[in-house]
Enzyme design. Sequence first.
Site, short mmCIF file in Angstrom:
data_model
loop_
_atom_site.label_atom_id
_atom_site.label_comp_id
_atom_site.label_asym_id
_atom_site.label_seq_id
_atom_site.Cartn_x
_atom_site.Cartn_y
_atom_site.Cartn_z
N LYS A 13 9.43 -148.56 45.60
CA LYS A 13 8.30 -149.32 46.14
C LYS A 13 8.30 -149.34 47.67
O LYS A 13 7.23 -149.22 48.29
CB LYS A 13 8.34 -150.78 45.66
CG LYS A 13 7.84 -151.00 44.27
CD LYS A 13 7.63 -152.49 44.04
CE LYS A 13 8.86 -153.29 44.45
NZ LYS A 13 8.60 -154.73 44.60
N ARG A 88 5.49 -163.20 42.00
CA ARG A 88 6.67 -162.84 41.21
C ARG A 88 6.50 -163.26 39.75
O ARG A 88 7.18 -162.73 38.87
CB ARG A 88 7.92 -163.50 41.82
CG ARG A 88 9.21 -163.20 41.06
CD ARG A 88 10.41 -163.75 41.79
NE ARG A 88 11.62 -163.76 40.96
CZ ARG A 88 12.37 -162.70 40.72
NH1 ARG A 88 12.04 -161.54 41.23
NH2 ARG A 88 13.44 -162.80 39.97
N ARG A 127 24.23 -145.45 43.99
CA ARG A 127 24.10 -145.64 45.44
C ARG A 127 25.45 -145.95 46.08
O ARG A 127 26.26 -146.68 45.52
CB ARG A 127 23.12 -146.77 45.75
CG ARG A 127 21.69 -146.43 45.44
CD ARG A 127 20.70 -147.37 46.09
NE ARG A 127 20.89 -148.77 45.73
CZ ARG A 127 19.94 -149.70 45.89
NH1 ARG A 127 18.77 -149.38 46.40
NH2 ARG A 127 20.18 -150.95 45.54
N ARG A 160 28.41 -151.07 46.80
CA ARG A 160 28.20 -152.50 47.01
C ARG A 160 28.27 -153.25 45.68
O ARG A 160 28.01 -152.69 44.62
CB ARG A 160 26.83 -152.75 47.64
CG ARG A 160 26.62 -152.09 48.98
CD ARG A 160 25.24 -152.40 49.52
NE ARG A 160 24.19 -152.06 48.55
CZ ARG A 160 22.90 -152.29 48.73
NH1 ARG A 160 22.49 -152.85 49.84
NH2 ARG A 160 22.02 -151.95 47.81
N ARG A 171 19.96 -157.44 36.82
CA ARG A 171 18.79 -157.45 37.71
C ARG A 171 17.60 -156.76 37.05
O ARG A 171 16.47 -157.24 37.11
CB ARG A 171 19.11 -156.72 39.01
CG ARG A 171 19.95 -157.51 40.00
CD ARG A 171 20.36 -156.64 41.16
NE ARG A 171 19.23 -156.13 41.92
CZ ARG A 171 19.26 -155.01 42.64
NH1 ARG A 171 20.35 -154.26 42.67
NH2 ARG A 171 18.19 -154.62 43.30
#
Length: 215
Positions: A13, A88, A127, A160, A171
């Site tokens: 996004k 949201r 990542r 991370r 998530r």
Amino acid sequence: MNIILLGLPGAGKGTQAKIIVEHLHIPHISTGDLFRKAAQERTALGLKAKAYMDTGELVPDEITIGIAEDRLAQSDCKEGFLLDGFPRNLNQAHALKSYLAASGKAIDHVIYVKVDERLLFERLTGRRVCSGCGATYHIAYQPQAVEGRCNSCGGVVIQRDDDQADTVAERLNINKALTDQLADHYKTEGSLRVIDGSKEIGDVTEQLLKIFAAP
């Protein structure tokens, strides 16, 4: 043109938002940026939001809605805006519709950058970030020349906590439930536009620009 951008974490996004606002010459309004700016300016709502963020809690709807409405009232939003991260949930969506209707406005397009969750999981858990300079990598798509070391500064490249498998799965599950509700809501209203976010960046951009070019 008034636009809402939907998509799960890792859908790209942010990349597409930059392209949209440059193409349409409208401001990019991100909820995270709104909260930080309001907190820095020490507005009443900003300080309330900061109190929640400092403890890791979600900012309540009434505060989020108030901060978003304050931003939408600014002059640079007169000719349109791109909302990213707001609304949201359905409560925020209804509040936004009422706010815009009061001035004779409405949302033109709700664009859902849709990507299969398995691909998102791969994107996010792969990542890696340099602990020195912050450069980003991906074990499959953009690996380092020397494993574990940054190409730019030679620093240690780490995964991370937010990109750990358990955290990513949680998530995605939470965000999918909220995003699906919003997508169903805007589909009923006739403003939803779904694009395939699994394609190359240029292909995704091409899908977006076709929406804006349509009569």
